[in-house]
Design an enzyme around this catalytic site. Sequence first.
Site, mmCIF file in Angstrom:
data_model
loop_
_atom_site.group_PDB
_atom_site.id
_atom_site.type_symbol
_atom_site.label_atom_id
_atom_site.label_comp_id
_atom_site.label_asym_id
_atom_site.label_seq_id
_atom_site.Cartn_x
_atom_site.Cartn_y
_atom_site.Cartn_z
ATOM 1 N N ASP A 11 0.868 -1.175 0.000
ATOM 2 C CA ASP A 11 0.000 0.000 0.000
ATOM 3 C C ASP A 11 0.911 1.234 0.000
ATOM 4 O O ASP A 11 2.128 1.145 0.194
ATOM 5 C CB ASP A 11 -0.971 -0.005 1.191
HETATM 6 C C1 BGC Z 1 -5.052 3.243 0.279
HETATM 7 C C2 BGC Z 1 -5.309 2.181 -0.768
HETATM 8 C C3 BGC Z 1 -5.190 2.789 -2.144
HETATM 9 C C4 BGC Z 1 -3.839 3.441 -2.288
HETATM 10 C C5 BGC Z 1 -3.587 4.026 -3.664
HETATM 11 C C6 BGC Z 1 -3.797 4.046 0.007
HETATM 12 O O1 BGC Z 1 -3.695 5.134 0.853
HETATM 13 O O2 BGC Z 1 -4.979 2.615 1.538
HETATM 14 O O3 BGC Z 1 -6.567 1.609 -0.564
HETATM 15 O O4 BGC Z 1 -5.412 1.820 -3.114
HETATM 16 O O5 BGC Z 1 -3.728 4.469 -1.328
HETATM 17 O O6 BGC Z 1 -4.347 5.128 -3.910
#
Ligand code: BGC
Length: 721
Positions: A267
């Site tokens: 993530d």
């Molecule tokens: C979130 C994810 C997301 C990623 C990319 C993160 O902060 O937890 O769910 O896919 O950002 O945008």
Amino acid sequence: MSEQQLISLISQMTIEEKISQLLQLAGPFFEGSESQGEITGPMAAMGVSDDSVRNSGSVLGLTGAKEVIQVQEAHLKNNRLGIPLLFMADIVHGYKTIFPVPLAIGCSWDMDMAENTAAIAAKEASVAGVHVTFAPMVDLVRDPRWGRVMESTGEDPFLNSEFARAFVRGFQGTDLTDDHSRVAACVKHFAAYGAAEGGRDYNTVDMSERQMREYYLPAYRAALDEGCEMVMTAFNTVDGIPASGNRRLMRDLLRDEWGFDGVLISDWGAVKEMIPHGIAVNEAEAAYKAIQAGVDIEMMTLCYENHLKAWIENGQVNESLIDEAVLRILTLKHKLGLFDNPYRGASIELEEKLILSEAHRQAARDAAAKSSVLLKNDNVLPLKEEQKVALIGPFSQSGDILGPWSWLGSKEEAVQLYTGMVDLVGSTHIKTAQGCAIETMTEAQLAEALVTAQDADVIVLALGEHSDMSGEAGCRGDITLPKVQLELITALKSLNKPMVAVLFNGRPLDLHGVYDQVDALLEAWYPGTEGGAAIADLLYGRQNPTARLTMSFPYALGQVPVYYNHFNTGRPQGAPDAQIRYVSQYLDMPNEPLLPFGFGLSYTTFEYSEATLSSSTITMEQPLTIKVLVTNTGDRSGEELVQLYVRDLSGEVVRPVKELKAFSRILLEPGESQEVTFTLAEEQLRYHHSNLEFNSDSGDFIAFIGGNSRDVAELKFTLTK
Ligand code: BGC
């Protein structure tokens, strides 16, 4: 390209090129991006070099055919071996045609519909140049304080698994080379992110492996069984180790035990976050732990980029680990057809034709109507066209009904509730006033609302949370409606008129001050682009509500987490021999939630006849059938969702008081009856034992059948093995 050709491509890559293939950066870093150069704040501090950008393997958050084509074109020129970029983005509940938030879609209990929403999102996204969506999010959720519950389909592992499959089918279809309709899916957040302590985002998760396997893991597994191409790590710790550096979770479980050979992405920033978590002293150690754990792509930090080479040179990381990660990424690019056509589905012409098309909007309208849950109705709904309606509240004329993760949707495109109602029945009988903003109220606003409502036959209140009050980092310690909205309800109550509340929000709320004051209550969640139209359809009875809660609404915050599939305890409340005091209970509130899992009303009513079992025993070979006759006892046609739950009365480990096993939707005309039959087999009685074996136990069980998890008939049966 064959695997051999991909391997030969990798053999031509320098170590730097290979490591950068594992780097994912946001759009503004790339030549050709319209926001290029707008790198400020933390992004600027990253110190990304031109070489890193040139060699990086994927980009996130860049969409739109024109821009994607420009960026890919520039990249192919800049990248020595001409390896195309993968474009990834969060297309969570729609691209520009925004569907209800996933928690709402969950409440539809409708897998075909869920699949269709994902298929439409994939179609719009693929022509806009997206290759991978960071969805579905399948984290099981029990704590409505957590802002991200709106991204999940709820608290039940079986239902979440069905939805995980449906979303993956919708995004990916059967053929990823179908470049104008499909995108690869990335299931997230592995694992158990939904169990963050205290409902506070990014917080600790600590649970037994058995609990995790029993409740939290099944939906990720289901997504992978459906062919999901990618997995994203979670921000939280799992048994003391952050997911992105958790070798047991990623290498032992995900890769070795489950056989996942797709791409694993961290993530955003999660690799570097191992430092504040406290399991890495610096970026180098974080890089080491993540690559050992099996993370292929590092999103938006540079631990791999800056440190993997040194680890390889000093012999502590085997270069084959990097080669494997690169191979997985290149394989995905190949599956998506990018080596043949690096622009894949990106098409300005198709964008114009498809995005927000009439058909897509219609699907969004249907989805919103099927996702809104009728929670109370004391003979007020549906409204009659000739009734004088006062539509009051901050969501009467608001486009903030798309919900979090609808970043490409536009509030201006959203059908507001007032517009939806007027389009349906005309403006003659509808007056509107704001009454208050979401968190503030002036005397003038209140006075206007009271005047507007004075001559009305019925007051419709459009209330809720603004979309920033849920979603990522959108946690709340108080889950009631903002105080001014409760004051607005009380003030209007003094007019002594029937009141209907429509709620726009991203979590189960503590409904004190709402449920007890209004005559009817419709939970619309964030219903998406066609929200106002769909809610109008429901309010005026053009559609009959069918949705059912997939997350319990607590009686009060103090009960949280409160969920239907809990344990009984050794001192259950309400047992025949229970003492008055020494039982598991609160002194000041009930144990039961205000509104249970599976609950939702219709404009008609249903009656269940006595349920019967085909036999009082079930064996390994012989499933049993459970039958019940359901009759529509109201005066309009409607759908009933018949639910089957089971309890294992004496397991090797304690089993929940109820577990959903099956459900069936039936459409009945007034007066019509239909027999519903469920088949229950031994496999459905299996669970994880203390040694983690997945099996069933001989003994007594109860089957429960009914229209929600609370109001059920009980039937005893025995499993003999
Ligand atoms: C979130 C994810 C997301 C990623 C990319 C993160 O902060 O937890 O769910 O896919 O950002 O945008």
